[in-house]
Scaffold this motif. Structure first.
Motif, PDB file in Angstrom:
ATOM      1  N   ASN A 249       0.813  -1.212   0.000  1.00 45.18           N
ATOM      2  CA  ASN A 249       0.000   0.000   0.000  1.00 45.18           C
ATOM      3  C   ASN A 249       0.852   1.271   0.000  1.00 45.18           C
ATOM      4  OD1 ASN A 249      -2.434  -1.423   0.069  1.00 45.18           O
ATOM      5  ND2 ASN A 249      -2.344  -1.605   2.300  1.00 45.18           N
ATOM      6  N   GLY A 250       2.189   1.081  -0.012  1.00 49.34           N
ATOM      7  CA  GLY A 250       3.079   2.226  -0.010  1.00 49.34           C
ATOM      8  C   GLY A 250       3.339   2.813   1.360  1.00 49.34           C
ATOM      9  N   GLN A 251       2.845   2.155   2.393  1.00 51.55           N
ATOM     10  CA  GLN A 251       3.059   2.644   3.746  1.00 51.55           C
ATOM     11  C   GLN A 251       4.466   2.284   4.224  1.00 51.55           C
ATOM     12  OE1 GLN A 251      -0.349   0.699   5.652  1.00 51.55           O
ATOM     13  NE2 GLN A 251      -1.176   2.702   6.104  1.00 51.55           N
ATOM     14  N   THR A 252       5.070   3.191   4.963  1.00 50.93           N
ATOM     15  CA  THR A 252       6.371   2.930   5.575  1.00 50.93           C
ATOM     16  C   THR A 252       6.148   2.255   6.921  1.00 50.93           C
ATOM     17  OG1 THR A 252       7.356   4.854   4.506  1.00 50.93           O
ATOM     18  CG2 THR A 252       8.510   3.952   6.409  1.00 50.93           C
ATOM     19  N   ILE A 253       6.828   1.132   7.129  1.00 48.39           N
ATOM     20  CA  ILE A 253       6.671   0.384   8.366  1.00 48.39           C
ATOM     21  C   ILE A 253       8.030   0.301   9.056  1.00 48.39           C
ATOM     22  CG2 ILE A 253       5.990  -1.803   9.417  1.00 48.39           C
ATOM     23  CD1 ILE A 253       4.256  -2.321   6.962  1.00 48.39           C
ATOM     24  N   SER A 372      -1.083  16.736  14.760  1.00 46.85           N
ATOM     25  CA  SER A 372      -0.147  15.636  15.003  1.00 46.85           C
ATOM     26  C   SER A 372      -0.790  14.546  15.843  1.00 46.85           C
ATOM     27  CB  SER A 372       1.109  16.169  15.693  1.00 46.85           C
ATOM     28  OG  SER A 372       1.947  15.112  16.106  1.00 46.85           O
ATOM     29  N   GLU A 373      -1.579  14.952  16.860  1.00 49.66           N
ATOM     30  CA  GLU A 373      -2.244  13.959  17.709  1.00 49.66           C
ATOM     31  C   GLU A 373      -3.264  13.154  16.918  1.00 49.66           C
ATOM     32  OE1 GLU A 373      -2.032  12.956  20.934  1.00 49.66           O
ATOM     33  OE2 GLU A 373      -0.180  14.085  21.058  1.00 49.66           O
ATOM     34  N   PHE A 374      -3.995  13.815  16.041  1.00 51.07           N
ATOM     35  CA  PHE A 374      -5.016  13.142  15.240  1.00 51.07           C
ATOM     36  C   PHE A 374      -4.403  12.214  14.197  1.00 51.07           C
ATOM     37  CE2 PHE A 374      -9.409  15.325  15.445  1.00 51.07           C
ATOM     38  CZ  PHE A 374      -9.336  15.365  16.826  1.00 51.07           C
ATOM     39  N   PHE A 375      -3.445  12.741  13.424  1.00 52.84           N
ATOM     40  CA  PHE A 375      -2.997  12.033  12.220  1.00 52.84           C
ATOM     41  C   PHE A 375      -1.538  11.577  12.252  1.00 52.84           C
ATOM     42  CE2 PHE A 375      -6.216  15.279  10.935  1.00 52.84           C
ATOM     43  CZ  PHE A 375      -7.261  14.386  10.749  1.00 52.84           C
ATOM     44  N   GLY A 376      -0.804  11.903  13.325  1.00 47.90           N
ATOM     45  CA  GLY A 376       0.577  11.492  13.421  1.00 47.90           C
ATOM     46  C   GLY A 376       1.505  12.426  12.665  1.00 47.90           C
ATOM     47  N   HIS A 377       2.808  12.181  12.830  1.00 48.61           N
ATOM     48  CA  HIS A 377       3.775  13.015  12.126  1.00 48.61           C
ATOM     49  C   HIS A 377       4.989  12.182  11.727  1.00 48.61           C
ATOM     50  CE1 HIS A 377       5.114  13.463  16.437  1.00 48.61           C
ATOM     51  NE2 HIS A 377       6.256  13.132  15.867  1.00 48.61           N
ATOM     52  N   GLU A 378       5.707  12.686  10.740  1.00 51.79           N
ATOM     53  CA  GLU A 378       6.934  12.066  10.280  1.00 51.79           C
ATOM     54  C   GLU A 378       8.114  12.628  11.072  1.00 51.79           C
ATOM     55  OE1 GLU A 378       7.013   9.626   8.082  1.00 51.79           O
ATOM     56  OE2 GLU A 378       4.854   9.744   7.708  1.00 51.79           O
ATOM     57  N   LYS A 379       9.201  11.922  11.042  1.00 51.13           N
ATOM     58  CA  LYS A 379      10.420  12.383  11.687  1.00 51.13           C
ATOM     59  C   LYS A 379      10.851  13.705  11.038  1.00 51.13           C
ATOM     60  CE  LYS A 379      15.195  10.966  12.610  1.00 51.13           C
ATOM     61  NZ  LYS A 379      16.206   9.880  12.435  1.00 51.13           N
ATOM     62  N   GLY A 380      11.126  14.729  11.872  1.00 54.83           N
ATOM     63  CA  GLY A 380      11.557  16.020  11.372  1.00 54.83           C
ATOM     64  C   GLY A 380      10.438  16.901  10.875  1.00 54.83           C
ATOM     65  N   LEU A 429       1.355  14.502   9.311  1.00 56.58           N
ATOM     66  CA  LEU A 429       2.002  15.806   9.290  1.00 56.58           C
ATOM     67  C   LEU A 429       3.449  15.631   8.824  1.00 56.58           C
ATOM     68  CD1 LEU A 429       1.701  18.813   9.999  1.00 56.58           C
ATOM     69  CD2 LEU A 429       2.520  18.267  12.303  1.00 56.58           C
ATOM     70  N   GLY A 430       3.789  16.283   7.714  1.00 54.17           N
ATOM     71  CA  GLY A 430       5.126  16.147   7.157  1.00 54.17           C
ATOM     72  C   GLY A 430       5.271  14.988   6.200  1.00 54.17           C
ATOM     73  N   GLY A 431       4.204  14.233   5.965  1.00 58.24           N
ATOM     74  CA  GLY A 431       4.247  13.090   5.061  1.00 58.24           C
ATOM     75  C   GLY A 431       3.542  13.386   3.756  1.00 58.24           C
ATOM     76  N   ASN A 432       3.813  12.548   2.752  1.00 58.19           N
ATOM     77  CA  ASN A 432       3.174  12.755   1.449  1.00 58.19           C
ATOM     78  C   ASN A 432       2.445  11.513   0.946  1.00 58.19           C
ATOM     79  OD1 ASN A 432       5.326  11.130   0.828  1.00 58.19           O
ATOM     80  ND2 ASN A 432       6.466  12.712  -0.288  1.00 58.19           N
ATOM     81  N   ARG A 433       2.413  10.459   1.771  1.00 57.59           N
ATOM     82  CA  ARG A 433       1.692   9.246   1.378  1.00 57.59           C
ATOM     83  C   ARG A 433       0.321   9.224   2.037  1.00 57.59           C
ATOM     84  NH1 ARG A 433       6.821   7.367   1.749  1.00 57.59           N
ATOM     85  NH2 ARG A 433       6.556   6.899   3.950  1.00 57.59           N
ATOM     86  N   THR A 434      -0.670   8.797   1.287  1.00 57.93           N
ATOM     87  CA  THR A 434      -2.032   8.706   1.803  1.00 57.93           C
ATOM     88  C   THR A 434      -2.198   7.423   2.605  1.00 57.93           C
ATOM     89  OG1 THR A 434      -2.915   9.956  -0.063  1.00 57.93           O
ATOM     90  CG2 THR A 434      -4.474   8.609   1.187  1.00 57.93           C
ATOM     91  N   ILE A 435      -2.710   7.560   3.794  1.00 56.87           N
ATOM     92  CA  ILE A 435      -2.930   6.421   4.687  1.00 56.87           C
ATOM     93  C   ILE A 435      -4.426   6.168   4.793  1.00 56.87           C
ATOM     94  CG2 ILE A 435      -2.679   5.557   7.047  1.00 56.87           C
ATOM     95  CD1 ILE A 435      -0.154   7.242   7.275  1.00 56.87           C
ATOM     96  N   LYS A 436      -4.814   4.942   4.576  1.00 58.01           N
ATOM     97  CA  LYS A 436      -6.228   4.573   4.671  1.00 58.01           C
ATOM     98  C   LYS A 436      -6.479   3.871   6.001  1.00 58.01           C
ATOM     99  CE  LYS A 436      -7.936   4.392  -0.048  1.00 58.01           C
ATOM    100  NZ  LYS A 436      -9.046   5.320   0.257  1.00 58.01           N
TER     101      LYS A 436
END
Length: 626
Positions: A249-253, A372-380, A429-436
């Motif tokens: 799905n293109g998600q980073t794990i 960030s609390e709702f949707f999370g964030h990427e490193k940096g 936040l800070g990401g460009n991949r769509t998460i379902k």
């Protein structure tokens, strides 16, 4: 004779060999039966691999060796020949008589360490006097049977270990990949397929590096390169590495990987044990969130809805219907009416009850952190974002999220929430991949959202998207005798927590509870009961101390004492006078009895020694009887 047996057995192996052997051995020696067994040492039984008797096979033949001629073979570790009268010599053997046995001959079979592991035997319904040639033939095939039995036991032990190992690997929650020296996946377990979202046939044969981010792929290439070093031929375990892989799905794990390299027939293989950090971090975050929220959840009545008034009964019926769907629910009502309890009940009655229930108080999160609390964030993603973090919607995937105090949600975040509700997707936040995600939303507020829509502080489209199934919770003052049910529940809860025995609610306390307006609703009731239980010293709840309009200051008479105005701040002298008059009232009500359950000290909620001291301080004397 040898040629006949060899012709029929030379191409057979394992259990098939034994079946052919016993048949043709019996026919060649012209005896009634022959069989090969395995010794079950602990059970002291013999289990046949093959048994030929009277022209047919006997399947699943197993017997105790005690009191049988076979026991003599096992014990003596040597050949036993009973040419005749075998029944008379072994009268306690239950099988010899039904088989019409007259004679018997058996040889022990050994393993590599000369331990008896079975035997080969023949029996006949006539006297048996084998010639030297027959004995030699029998001995020859005993050796062949011995070798085949060792080979069969070794093979079956290896197959059993292989099956156990395969079952262990297949049932592991961690992913396991084996790759060759070129980096192609040669073997994978089901957990790997689940983690990467790929079928086994696609995963095996794929290039390992294609499943990892660029930085992680470089780490893997270096590990494989170092493992190829000719000077390192011993099996070795590398240090653990934190890597990032992609699923389909293109998600980073984020994962933790351990490596083991080994050589088989001059071929290099690398085994990678992969632990999913994403689920681990989700679990850690869920635990943290649940710990933070547990006090709020626990501070409302219980895990189920308590109440018998018509309004609550209707809500209970509605919840039974609502819980079965995945539709958004909007809980409306005053603050303190127990919205979290109702949200929890909807979740527990739903098909998602075994999945997480994530609770978010929108009013408790700073505006600059709520996305960030709702949707999370990427490193940096922002200053202080030292690692990737899952948001509450990701943590609630497959389950339910409860958005409390939704009316406090900033206007600029409302479009992202609307997208999640409509499409079930978002970007960190800070990401460009769509998460379902698959999340059921339950929202709650004590605000008038419709008025906020008119004022422009709440989006109209979000309002109607949330208001799919609105449920209005009644204020506590409108629930009648439910107040007494809840009070009783809180009394039991806090008396147990504080190891106190509290008497049941009496008529006077019931009236106090029912007459009070309860502007803070269930939360206020809980706090009042908690204080009353903690401060109770005689098992009685003195609610008049804690209900503002019931404290009897206005009932005090002057009687040549200081006039007290309850609507202003009292001086120290006035408080002392108030305490003095209160003690006099208690003494007069109890006829100056100090101690005991019906004494003035118990009525005042203080020890008798303290009351005696205060009587002396205030110079109080018991009046003379008239």
């Amino acid at each position: 004779m040898i040629r006949i047996i060899v012709e029929h057995t030379h191409s057979q192996f394992g259990r098939d060999y034994f079946r052919v052997l016993v048949r043709h051995l019996s026919e060649a020696l012209e005896v009634k039966g022959a069989w090969v067994t395995e010794l079950l040492e602990k059970e002291q039984r013999l289990k046949s691999y093959a048994f030929w008797l009277a022209g047919k096979y006997v399947d699943h033949y197993e017997y105790d060796i005690v009191n049988t001629p076979c026991a003599k073979v096992v014990e003596s570790r040597d050949c036993l020949l009973v040419p005749e009268n075998v029944v008379q010599l072994f009268p306690l053997d239950p099988d010899l008589t039904p088989l019409n046995a007259v004679s018997y001959m058996g040889y022990p079979l050994f393993d590599e360490n000369r331990k008896v592991i079975g035997h080969l035997a023949i029996l006949h319904d006539a006297p048996l006097h084998p010639t030297k040639e027959q004995e030699a033939v029998f001995s020859l095939f005993v050796q062949r049977a011995n070798a085949e039995l060792i080979r069969l036991r070794t093979f079956e032990a290896l197959q059993e270990r292989k099956l156990r190992l395969s079952t262990l690997i297949s049932n592991m929650h961690n992913a396991i990949l084996e790759v060759d020296e070129l980096g192609f996946v040669s073997m994978a377990n089901p957990a790997s397929c689940q983690l990467l979202g790929m079928p086994m046939e696609d995963l095996e044969g794929s290039l390992l590096f294609s499943h990892f981010e660029t930085e992680s792929s470089s780490v893997l290439r270096n590990i494989l390169k170092n493992a190829k070093n000719p000077s390192v031929k011993e099996n070795s375990v590398a240090i653990r590495k934190e890597l990032n892989l992609y699923n389909t799905n293109g998600q980073t794990i984020p994962v933790e990987a351990s490596f083991c390299s080994y050589w088989i027939n001059s071929e290099l293989f690398l085994t990678i044990l992969i632990r999913d950090f994403k689920e681990l971090r989700r679990a850690e975050q869920r635990i943290k969130i649940l710990e933070e929220d547990s006090q709020r959840i626990g501070n409302i009545a219980s895990d189920s809805i308590l109440g018998e008034c018509p309004a609550i009964q209707k809500i209970k019926d509605d919840i039974q219907q609502v819980a079965k769907s995945n539709s958004t629910v909007l809980l409306l009502g005053e603050s303190g009416t127990g919205k979290e309890v109702f949200a929890k009940e909807i979740h527990h009655q739903s098909t998602r009850k075994d999945k997480p229930l994530i609770i978010v108080n929108c009013a408790a999160i700073p505006a600059n952190l709520i996305e960030s609390e709702f949707f999370g964030h990427e490193k940096g993603a922002f200053t202080g974002a030292l690692q990737r973090r899952e948001g509450r919607f990701s943590l609630a995937d497959g389950g339910t999220i409860f958005l409390d105090e939704l009316g406090e949600l900033p206007l600029d975040l409302q479009p992202k929430l609307l997208r999640v509700l409509q499409e079930g997707e978002f970007e960190t936040l800070g990401g460009n991949r769509t998460i379902k995600v698959d999340v059921r939303v339950i929202a709650a507020t004590n605000r008038d959202l419709q008025s906020m829509v008119k004022e422009g502080t709440f989006r109209e489209d979000l309002y109607y998207r949330l208001k799919v199934i609105p449920i209005h919770l009644p204020a506590l003052r409108k629930r009648g005798k439910d107040i007494l049910l809840l009070a009783d529940l809180f009394i039991k809860k806090f008396s147990k927590a504080n190891s106190k025995k509290i008497f049941p609610i009496n008529h006077e306390i019931s009236n106090m509870l029912l007459d009070y307006n309860w502007p803070g609703n269930i939360r206020e009731l809980q706090h009042v009961i908690e204080r009353a239980v903690i401060l109770s010293k005689d098992g009685h709840l003195h609610l008049e101390r804690f209900l503002p309009h019931n404290f009897p200051l206005e009932e005090l008479e002057n009687n040549n004492h200081t006039q007290i105005n309850v609507k202003r701040v009292l001086t120290v002298q006035e408080l002392e006078e108030l305490e003095k008059q209160n003690i006099i009232a208690a003494l007069e009500q109890t006829s100056w009895k100090i101690s005991g359950n019906s004494g003035a000290a118990a009525l005042l909620g203080i020890p008798p020694t303290t009351l005696n001291s205060k009587i002396k301080v205030f110079g109080l004397e018991r009046p003379m009887p008239q």
